[in-house]
Design an enzyme around this catalytic site. Structure first.
Site, PDB file in Angstrom:
ATOM      1  N   LEU A   1     -17.168  13.988   0.098  1.00 48.39           N
ATOM      2  CA  LEU A   1     -17.156  14.550   1.440  1.00 48.39           C
ATOM      3  C   LEU A   1     -17.037  16.071   1.448  1.00 48.39           C
ATOM      4  CD1 LEU A   1     -16.539  13.606   4.549  1.00 48.39           C
ATOM      5  CD2 LEU A   1     -14.345  14.577   3.982  1.00 48.39           C
TER       6      LEU A   1
ATOM      7  N   LEU B   1      -5.187  11.019   9.956  1.00 48.21           N
ATOM      8  CA  LEU B   1      -3.931  11.350   9.280  1.00 48.21           C
ATOM      9  C   LEU B   1      -2.739  11.246  10.236  1.00 48.21           C
ATOM     10  CD1 LEU B   1      -5.038  14.232   6.875  1.00 48.21           C
ATOM     11  CD2 LEU B   1      -4.673  11.833   6.343  1.00 48.21           C
TER      12      LEU B   1
ATOM     13  N   GLU C   1     -15.226  18.483   7.551  1.00 46.31           N
ATOM     14  CA  GLU C   1     -15.619  18.979   8.850  1.00 46.31           C
ATOM     15  C   GLU C   1     -15.080  20.397   9.064  1.00 46.31           C
ATOM     16  OE1 GLU C   1     -15.447  15.955  11.590  1.00 46.31           O
ATOM     17  OE2 GLU C   1     -15.198  17.224  13.338  1.00 46.31           O
TER      18      GLU C   1
ATOM     19  N   PHE D   1     -11.825  21.532  15.627  1.00 44.18           N
ATOM     20  CA  PHE D   1     -12.449  20.406  14.959  1.00 44.18           C
ATOM     21  C   PHE D   1     -13.378  19.729  15.952  1.00 44.18           C
ATOM     22  CE2 PHE D   1     -11.165  17.542  11.230  1.00 44.18           C
ATOM     23  CZ  PHE D   1     -11.322  18.567  10.317  1.00 44.18           C
TER      24      PHE D   1
ATOM     25  N   HIS E   1     -17.787   6.433   6.024  1.00 39.22           N
ATOM     26  CA  HIS E   1     -16.604   7.267   5.908  1.00 39.22           C
ATOM     27  C   HIS E   1     -15.327   6.575   6.363  1.00 39.22           C
ATOM     28  CE1 HIS E   1     -14.190  10.796   5.704  1.00 39.22           C
ATOM     29  NE2 HIS E   1     -14.007  10.892   7.002  1.00 39.22           N
TER      30      HIS E   1
ATOM     31  N   GLY F   1       0.821  -1.203   0.000  1.00 33.95           N
ATOM     32  CA  GLY F   1       0.000   0.000   0.000  1.00 33.95           C
ATOM     33  C   GLY F   1       0.852   1.249   0.000  1.00 33.95           C
TER      34      GLY F   1
ATOM     35  N   GLU G   1      -5.531   2.959   8.113  1.00 28.00           N
ATOM     36  CA  GLU G   1      -6.944   2.650   8.318  1.00 28.00           C
ATOM     37  C   GLU G   1      -7.208   1.150   8.374  1.00 28.00           C
ATOM     38  OE1 GLU G   1      -9.615   5.022   6.010  1.00 28.00           O
ATOM     39  OE2 GLU G   1     -11.343   3.785   6.520  1.00 28.00           O
TER      40      GLU G   1
ATOM     41  N   GLY H   1      -0.421   4.518   0.438  1.00 32.51           N
ATOM     42  CA  GLY H   1      -1.099   5.692   0.997  1.00 32.51           C
ATOM     43  C   GLY H   1      -0.218   6.308   2.074  1.00 32.51           C
ATOM     44  N   GLY H   2      -0.798   7.192   2.861  1.00 36.48           N
ATOM     45  CA  GLY H   2      -0.024   7.870   3.894  1.00 36.48           C
ATOM     46  C   GLY H   2       0.693   6.893   4.804  1.00 36.48           C
ATOM     47  N   ALA H   3       0.000   5.875   5.251  1.00 36.21           N
ATOM     48  CA  ALA H   3       0.597   4.933   6.192  1.00 36.21           C
ATOM     49  C   ALA H   3       1.736   4.156   5.545  1.00 36.21           C
ATOM     50  CB  ALA H   3      -0.466   3.978   6.721  1.00 36.21           C
ATOM     51  N   GLY H   4       1.499   3.669   4.352  1.00 33.18           N
ATOM     52  CA  GLY H   4       2.509   2.869   3.664  1.00 33.18           C
ATOM     53  C   GLY H   4       3.765   3.668   3.364  1.00 33.18           C
TER      54      GLY H   4
ATOM     55  N   ASP I   1      -8.783  -4.919   1.301  1.00 28.47           N
ATOM     56  CA  ASP I   1      -7.968  -6.081   0.928  1.00 28.47           C
ATOM     57  C   ASP I   1      -7.055  -6.539   2.067  1.00 28.47           C
ATOM     58  OD1 ASP I   1      -9.108  -5.760  -1.509  1.00 28.47           O
ATOM     59  OD2 ASP I   1      -7.330  -4.964  -2.499  1.00 28.47           O
TER      60      ASP I   1
ATOM     61  N   GLN J   1     -17.631   4.506  10.920  1.00 27.93           N
ATOM     62  CA  GLN J   1     -18.028   5.899  11.051  1.00 27.93           C
ATOM     63  C   GLN J   1     -18.789   6.387   9.825  1.00 27.93           C
ATOM     64  OE1 GLN J   1     -15.048   9.364  11.134  1.00 27.93           O
ATOM     65  NE2 GLN J   1     -15.900   9.252  13.188  1.00 27.93           N
TER      66      GLN J   1
END
Ligand SMILES: Cc1cc2nc3c(=O)[nH]c(=O)nc-3n(C[C@H](O)[C@H](O)[C@H](O)COP(=O)(O)OP(=O)(O)OC[C@H]3O[C@@H](n4cnc5c(N)ncnc54)[C@H](O)[C@@H]3O)c2cc1C
Ligand code: HEM
Ligand code: SF4
Ligand code: F3S
Ligand code: FES
Lengths: 297, 120, 130, 616
Positions: free
Chosen positions: D245, D387, D248, D113, D346, D10, D370, D12-15, D214, D233
């Site tokens: 979206l 994030l 917020e 927030f 979400h 992956g 996530e 994304g941000g985490a990967g 996955d 959520q």
């Protein structure tokens, strides 16, 4: 309508099962076979019915098809799909409908559905646009969808992006400050004006639309292209960027196949889905390069 | 990856010269056209007239400069157009040589003409 | 990826109609530029007849000027030059970063102005041609 | 076969963060991702990143807010680690050049927030995720980390011991989407799953088409328990027609919600008399749906979110992106009219069970982002907390996988001796006919009792062979069910029955529907026979993953008969701390899913928490 597949004539009735557990299995099995048969029949009819089946408005979608491996698709061709039109429908929605309802081999990249992932730039009715950001209602019908011009086609609407990525990565697209504040939790300062200055350039989603629309990039494969130059601009103009990297990057973009190739055709600026003023940024960098060089005279 | 973009000279100089010559040409070309089509009509041009004009040092110098800048601007423009089409390697080298020679030839011949007309 | 996958007719189908202002300006500027270079070379060679003496020079010039085709070509040259000048000025402004938002309008303005100037000059150019 | 020290699944941000961290530890890292990294859904995040950066704020407050927001289903060690590390990680992003919005003095801006006691959400316009994703990718490019993009990871190469705690992960099996090549990737030190969300289990979602759970499904089938899956959520402000979206941030800046009668219902109907629109997401979502159900919605479908009073200048400065989204996807001009909004799926609070270093019970297998559940968000995630989770736990997992010693974890993982089990009266798991063909153990090999003696290379190549066979079978079938039909039915049922409001009958219905979808899935076939860019095949395999995660979500939801955080049960309207201060765990158990529980940890490294009433 997002990615949800519209209901089809094969919708199954969901009678709630009174008893659960193993005893239900033969029942399920039976029903499954029945359904399978029904579905196969329905599918055969589907194509034939397509044109007459939908109530209300329909729109014709002409999609470029090509697959180097599949007989009959080795020769590029256009396929037509009749899709029921709803208000708010995007080109991507229409493509998804065509794929899920008629031909699951119809291939295109897509993911976010909201113009941030940059995967679905196509050549729609003769201009580069994101499928998810383009309303069917705003186009002339029938709608013609082709893969991005001037890039190798992998299959259907999927084009080879490697060259684009290479160009993006060749401008050293990363931040490299001379020094960082060393206090704990100390951030670098950046003025609002400076952030404002680079803001538009940071919006790029790597969709490749600009590159595909540029005649120069089409002719000169080594040309960095508007997106990569814009990426360089994003760092060059950032006041936090280190002096040395700034010089290095300037040298890259003022190479023969850098900014000088741009003939200010503006088509990149026109197609950019993120409204980045690409030509302006390129021009600004040309002037920067000239200024830099004049200093040494 | 920078080495992929190695080039024989900085693009900024020729780019800037192309603009500077353009700015100069705007004035001279307009003057030239106006002079030889509206003030003196092209169909009235004779050797004597040309000679008269050319004998003035200012005019002579302007015309030579006009020639040089126009040649540079034109030849460099053509070269740029070729590079934009992605010519590389041998073809590019050849273009440089051919265009360079043609430009030189043009300037030399032009100056000879000017000299003749000026009566040097 | 040095060569592009050739989509043959598909690639070209209907493509030119989709050019936008900036692209047309580029095409025209290129075309006019090339014509001007071509003319510059021709021009100098014609003038080179002066090296053979005044007579040759005068003969060539008046000979050419008496041809209607040449006169018409001269109008063409004017059109080409005027467009190249006007669009060149437009490009110079673009290089200075002035008026980028109006780049399409300034292109159309160059076209119109070229047309006007050329039409206005036709009488002068064609005097005595026919 | 490809070989690296650490393999990150992956981009994304985490990967990306995990890969950078592992690389900085000196590991040879590769990212294998089905989308090019910059196309990951992290790019869609709008609102911001929470971190306690300023005077007057403290990480303890952030931790407290997070725990309260989680409705006391978060684990304290995870929350402490998170709140303490987030500031460093955010400053790290700034040092990497992320274009944050700025204050007059040049420091990064923060805004209020929902659910936060201090305005601690840093942001970059309304495109925070986009900037974060690109900034991280830039660092990956800088470091020359290898990226296999458009490679679809379809299975993990895990040994076959009986007890998942004894298993070991040696790599993954993936196929190159573009060419169809199937290959094993051997990981010498560790595999990090960072595959993101699972929103495609629903039909109205803010998630991307690629968010198909996955990683969760693969880890689940490899024996790793998945945790708190029922905690989904629903975001209160998504555009009705697409699910896109509306951040917020709009409410954070002062946007207001009103119903068809023009009433500011958050206050007037007492849903959140203190915080109003800025109450926690679950509270606002339920308020909206209640309004709609009670006939005060517009077109019986949505309510209005209004930001006009903020003024054009402020809107274009901080929320410009929102204007484009409303215009492009709903045809509404946010400067002139209120925007229609309704709740949509979400975020998945649950996921692969990990400890506070991102490690799962299977040796060498990590998860972050996530798809993981360190149990930070518990029953409800606060806006702006995902994030920072990506970078905090991405970095920890990366460093751990690359061999850094971090000491003993406080969070226990994997099935333990004394399981607190639960039986459901509804069938779950594989339908009877499938069980013989079902993968008996982790990677499809024969199950073994004690120790799997194969070398790691063998484990990977065996897994590769199994995968090749599976794909071959799918491609060979000439006729059958189109996966799209199965997926559509699944999504419809999930949205109808496992939504914001959950009833016993609805949940049971959903399990039936899933069971039925599973059966139909057995006849699934891939119409496209090409090996080149076969998205039909990819979507077919993803649909299988969706079935597995949807089932776990529904099982957990049915069993949990209380109301906690995002999980609302019609028949059970209160939080039952005596009974339910515990995490829902689902184990694949070789195709016969098992539901069990693990107590919540309220005592962290430094802080201890006392469940309090969650009112806003
Ligand atoms: C619209 C929206 C707005 C949000 N706004 C905020 C916000 O303001 N603040 C906040 O804190 N959080 C926000 N969130 C939540 C947050 O953005 C996500 O939770 C987070 O980005 C997930 O990141 P990730 O790295 O885990 O996964 P993703 O970014 O989704 O990346 C998943 C990666 O895994 C890869 N992958 C998946 N499956 C496979 C496979 N089988 N094989 C190979 N690769 C695979 C994909 O290619 C992708 O690269 C928002 C979420 C959404 C949807
Ligand atoms: C009179 C004023 C002139 C102006 C303002 C002008 C302006 C310009 C400018 C700005 C360009 C650069 C375009 C670019 O690279 O983006 C250009 C290109 C060019 N000019 Fe001129 N020019 C003038 C006269 C001439 C003359 C007299 C000639 C002929 C000798 C000429 C020939 C060319 C050529 C061949 C090009 C290259 C076109 C191409 O891109 O293919 N120009 N001109
Ligand atoms: S600059 Fe614009 S058109 Fe080009 S890749 Fe980026 S977003 Fe796409
Ligand atoms: S289209 Fe090409 S020529 Fe320049 S202005 Fe854009 S890069
Ligand atoms: S689907 Fe992501 S940009 Fe269109």
């Amino acid at each position: 309508m997002s990615t949800q597949t519209p209901e089809t004539e094969t919708e199954t009735e969901t009678e709630p099962e009174a008893e659960s557990g193993a005893s239900a299995a033969p029942d399920h099995q039976q029903r499954r076979m029945d359904e399978k048969r029904a579905r196969a029949e329905a599918r055969d009819d589907a194509a034939a019915q397509a044109a007459t089946e939908f109530e209300g408005e329909t729109v014709e979608l002409k999609v470029f098809r090509y697959d180097p491996e599949v007989e009959g698709k080795e020769e590029p061709r256009f396929d037509s799909f009749t899709v029921p039109f709803e208000k708010g429908m995007t080109v991507l929605d229409a493509l998804i409908f065509a794929r899920d309802e008629y031909d699951s081999s119809l291939t295109f990249r897509h993911s976010c559905r909201q113009a941030v992932c940059g995967s679905d730039a196509f050549f729609i009715n003769g201009s580069q646009q994101l499928g998810c950001q383009t309303q069917m209602g705003d186009l002339e019908w029938p709608v013609r969808v082709e893969p991005l011009p001037h890039q190798d086609v992998v299959k259907d609407l999927v084009v080879e992006m490697d060259h684009f990525y290479d160009q993006m990565e060749s401008v050293q697209p990363f931040f490299d400050p001379d020094e960082l504040p060393d206090g704990e939790l100390d951030e670098q300062r950046q003025s609002r004006e400076n952030r404002e200055h680079i803001k538009l350039s940071t919006r790029c989603i790597w969709c490749g639309a600009c590159m595909s629309s540029c005649n120069i990039a089409a002719g000169d494969n080594q040309y960095l292209g508007p997106a990569a130059i814009n990426k360089a601009y994003r760092f060059y103009m950032d006041e936090r960027e280190g002096e040395q990297k700034r010089q290095e990057r300037l040298e890259i973009i003022e190479q023969e196949h850098g900014v000088w190739r741009c003939q200010t055709q503006f088509s990149c600026t026109e197609v950019c889905p993120k409204d980045i003023p690409l030509t302006e940024h390129i021009q600004e960098l040309k002037r920067e390069a000239v200024k830099e060089n004049l200093k040494f005279w | 990856m920078a080495e992929r973009y190695s080039s024989f000279r900085s693009g900024s100089t020729t780019w800037l010269l192309q603009r500077l010559t353009a700015a100069f040409l705007v004035v001279v070309l307009a003057f030239h056209f106006f002079n030889l089509h509206f003030v003196t009509h092209a169909y009235n041009i004779e050797f004597a007239g040309s000679q008269a004009r050319m004998s003035e040092v200012g005019y002579y110098l302007t015309m030579v400069l006009f020639l040089v800048t126009a040649t540079f601007h034109g030849v460099n423009g053509v070269y740029n157009a070729l590079v934009n089409q992605g010519i590389e390697g041998k073809a590019k080298r050849a273009a440089q040589i051919v265009l360079g020679l043609a430009g030189l030839l043009l300037v030399v011949q032009g100056i000879r003409v000017a000299n003749t007309l000026a009566g040097f | 990826m040095s060569e592009s996958y050739d989509r043959g007719l598909v690639e070209d189908f209907g493509r030119w109609t989709e050019f936008s202002a900036g692209m047309w300006a580029w095409v025209f500027h290129k075309f006019t530029g090339w014509v001007l270079v071509g003319y510059l070379f021709t021009h100098i060679s014609v003038l080179s007849t002066s090296l053979q003496g005044a007579q040759a020079y005068n003969n060539t010039l008046s000979g050419l000027e008496s041809l209607a085709v040449v006169r018409i070509l001269e109008v063409g040259l004017l059109a080409v030059a005027v467009f190249h000048i006007l669009n060149g000025i437009r490009l110079l402004f673009v290089d200075l970063g002035v008026g980028l938002e109006a780049q399409d309008k300034s292109f159309y303005a160059s076209l119109v102005l070229t047309g006007v100037i050329v039409v206005a000059s036709v009488p002068t150019f064609l005097t005595g041609a026919f | 076969m490809y070989e690296h020290d650490v393999i990150v699944v992956g981009g994304g941000g985490a990967g990306l963060r995990a890969a950078i961290a592992a690389q900085e530890q000196g590991a040879d890292v590769a990212i294998v991702t089905k989308l090019h990294p910059v196309r990951s859904h992290t790019g869609a995040a709008e609102g911001g990143i929470n971190a306690a950066l300023r005077d007057g704020d403290s990480w303890e407050d952030h931790a407290y807010d997070t725990m309260k927001g989680s409705d006391y289903l978060g684990d304290a060690p995870a929350i402490d680690t998170f709140a303490k590390t987030a500031p460093d990680e955010v400053i790290q992003l700034e040092h990497w050049g992320m274009p944050f919005s700025r204050e007059d003095d040049g420091r990064v801006s923060q805004r209020p927030f929902g659910g936060l006691s201090f305005p601690r959400t840093t942001y970059a316009g309304a495109e925070t995720g986009h900037h974060m994703l690109h900034t991280l990718y830039e660092q990956v490019v800088k470091r020359g980390i290898e990226v296999y993009d458009e490679w679809y990871v379809s299975n993990l190469a895990v040994t076959d011991e009986d007890d998942p705690n004894d298993r070991e992960c040696h790599g993954v099996v993936a196929w190159d989407v573009q060419s169809g090549e199937i290959a094993g990737f051997e990981a010498r030190d560790g595999v990090i799953l960072a595959t993101g969300g699972l929103g495609q289990a629903y039909d109205h979602t803010t998630n991307a088409v690629a968010n198909t759970g996955d990683g969760v499904a693969m880890a689940y089938r490899a024996g790793v328990p998945i945790e708190d899956m029922e905690m989904i959520q629903f975001h209160p402000t998504t555009l009705p027609s697409t699910g896109v979206l509306i951040s917020e941030g709009v409410r954070g800046e002062g946007g207001i919600l009103y119903n068809a009668e023009g009433e500011r219902f958050m206050f007037e109907y007492g849903y959140a008399t203190n915080d109003g629109e800025l109450a926690s997401r679950d509270v606002v979502s339920r308020a909206e749906l209640t309004e709609i159900n009670e006939g005060r919605g517009i077109d019986d479908e949505y309510v209005y979110l209004d930001m006009r009073h903020l003024g054009e200048e402020r809107i274009t400065d901080r929320l410009e992106n929102i204007l484009h989204l409303a215009e492009d996807f709903e045809g509404v001009d946010g400067l002139e009219e209120p925007m229609p909004v309704k709740p949509g799926q979400h975020y998945a609070m649950g996921g692969v069970e990990t400890n506070e270093f991102g490690e799962t019970c299977v040796d060498g297998l990590y998860a972050a982002g996530e798809c993981a559940c360190v149990s930070l968000h518990g029953a409800n995630r606060l806006g702006g907390n995902a994030l920072p989770e990506l970078i905090v736990f991405g970095a920890l997992a990366g460093r751990h996988a690359a061999g850094e010693d971090m000491g003993e974890a406080l969070i226990e993982t994997g099935p333990s001796e004394e399981l607190d089990r639960e039986e459901l009266g509804v069938p779950v798991g594989l339908p009877s006919e499938q069980s013989d063909t079902a993968e008996p153990a982790a990677d499809g090999g024969e199950p073994v009792e004690d120790v799997d003696t194969r070398s790691s290379e063998e484990v990977v190549s065996d897994a590769e062979a199994t995968e090749e066979e599976r794909i071959e079978t799918l491609l060979e079938r000439e006729d059958g069910v189109n996966h799209a039909d199965v997926r559509a039915d699944l999504q419809t049922s999930m949205t109808e029955n496992v939504n914001v409001f959950r009833t016993e009958a609805g949940l049971e219905q959903a399990l039936e529907d899933i069971q039925e979808a599973r059966e139909r899935y057995q006849d699934v076939y891939v119409a496209d026979k090409s090996r080149t860019f076969n998205t039909d095949l990819q979507h077919t395999i993803e649909t299988r993953n969706l079935l597995d995660v949807a089932e776990a979500i529904t099982m957990g939801a049915l069993a949990r008969d209380e109301f906690r955080g995002a999980h609302w049960r019609k028949e059970h309207q209160e939080r039952k701390d005596d009974e339910w201060l515990k995490h829902t765990m689902v184990s694949w158990n070789d195709g016969d899913p098992e539901l069990w529980y693990r107590p919540v940890i309220l005592e962290g490294h430094e802080e201890t928490y006392e469940p309090k009433n969650r009112s806003y």
